[in-house]
Design an enzyme around this catalytic site. Sequence first.
Site, short mmCIF file in Angstrom:
data_model
loop_
_atom_site.label_atom_id
_atom_site.label_comp_id
_atom_site.label_asym_id
_atom_site.label_seq_id
_atom_site.Cartn_x
_atom_site.Cartn_y
_atom_site.Cartn_z
CE LYS A 1 11.17 39.64 -90.23
NZ LYS A 1 11.15 37.99 -90.66
O1 LIG Z 1 8.12 38.23 -90.54
C1 LIG Z 1 8.05 37.32 -89.55
O2 LIG Z 1 8.47 36.47 -90.37
C2 LIG Z 1 8.07 37.25 -88.07
C3 LIG Z 1 8.00 38.73 -87.50
C4 LIG Z 1 7.39 38.97 -86.64
O3 LIG Z 1 7.75 39.63 -86.02
N1 LIG Z 1 8.33 37.68 -85.50
C5 LIG Z 1 8.85 36.40 -86.37
O4 LIG Z 1 8.70 35.70 -85.37
N2 LIG Z 1 8.74 36.22 -87.56
C6 LIG Z 1 9.76 35.18 -88.03
O5 LIG Z 1 8.44 34.09 -87.74
C7 LIG Z 1 9.07 32.63 -87.38
C8 LIG Z 1 8.54 32.35 -86.20
O6 LIG Z 1 9.23 31.46 -85.88
P1 LIG Z 1 8.86 30.24 -85.29
O7 LIG Z 1 8.59 31.12 -82.82
O8 LIG Z 1 9.50 29.49 -84.65
O9 LIG Z 1 7.17 29.65 -84.73
C9 LIG Z 1 10.56 32.97 -87.95
O10 LIG Z 1 10.18 32.83 -89.26
C10 LIG Z 1 11.09 35.04 -87.47
O11 LIG Z 1 11.51 35.11 -88.41
#
Ligand SMILES: O=C(O)c1cc(=O)[nH]c(=O)n1[C@@H]1O[C@H](COP(=O)(O)O)[C@@H](O)[C@H]1O
Length: 272
Positions: free
Chosen positions: A93
């Site tokens: 990010k």
């Molecule tokens: O950019 C991202 O990947 C991201 C954007 C978003 O809107 N929401 C989000 O959860 N993420 C990322 O996606 C991953 C989600 O992880 P889990 O919720 O464990 O599946 C994490 O690394 C968050 O930082």
Amino acid sequence: MTRKELIEQIRKKQSFLCVGLDTDINKIPDFLKETEDPVFEFNKRIIDATKDYCVAYKPNLAFYECQGPAGWESLRKTLEYIPDDIFTIADAKRGDIGNTSTYYAKTFFEYLGCDSVTIAPYMGEDSVTPFLEFPGKWAIVLALTSNAGALDFQMISDEKGKRLFEKVLEKTTRWGTPDNTMFVVGATRAEGIGEVRKLVPDHFFLVPGVGAQGGSLEDVTRYGWNEDCGLLVNSSRGIIYASNGADFAEAAGEKAAEIQRIMEKELRSRNF
Ligand SMILES: O=C(O)c1cc(=O)[nH]c(=O)n1[C@@H]1O[C@H](COP(=O)(O)O)[C@@H](O)[C@H]1O
């Protein structure tokens, strides 16, 4: 990796799964903590167990940077270990004044050799375009995120009712192309995915938020699908911590296979 190559991988594996390597040192099974590089050892086993079921890996930098130089080394080794035909996303990010963004881009694309990096577009055009100057590399721009705080800024409307995320999409699509730009759209906002899809019919979306955050894979596909699939759906904790025991890699492989089977059904029903 080019868009054509990514689409080929989706067809070949019948999967649009991205495995999130959000490897938390505190959640690694104890027996791995004896090894020289526990984070890498964990990732290596997760990659071995899941690589047949996914088309992308997304290490989130927070989990590596918090370990200082050792974390960077775990990340570098992990990226090197990922097979070449799997798309890699540095979830960092980033985004800064142009000169600085260029060096962020060099870090992720040249030093770490990633295919893509996630970008926060808040600083505007000159903070994003440096990432678009690397052939075969991608900027994945935050559009409508999965978290509660998405409502704070992204949903703010101007006097004509246009929301900030819509303006972001309108502008950023002019800076790059569907061959070098993707958008992050959270799985927790299924109907939002549909709205974003109407505004950007051709781009790929990175969709986090299934699994631990509760988003539905079927809804994501229904609202986000385009003729090239157009989706990379990420699950991190739901896969890599499917078990916290000695069978963690096996459990992760089973979870990834389970998601792949649902994706295959969705792809086949659309003759993909
Ligand atoms: O950019 C991202 O990947 C991201 C954007 C978003 O809107 N929401 C989000 O959860 N993420 C990322 O996606 C991953 C989600 O992880 P889990 O919720 O464990 O599946 C994490 O690394 C968050 O930082």
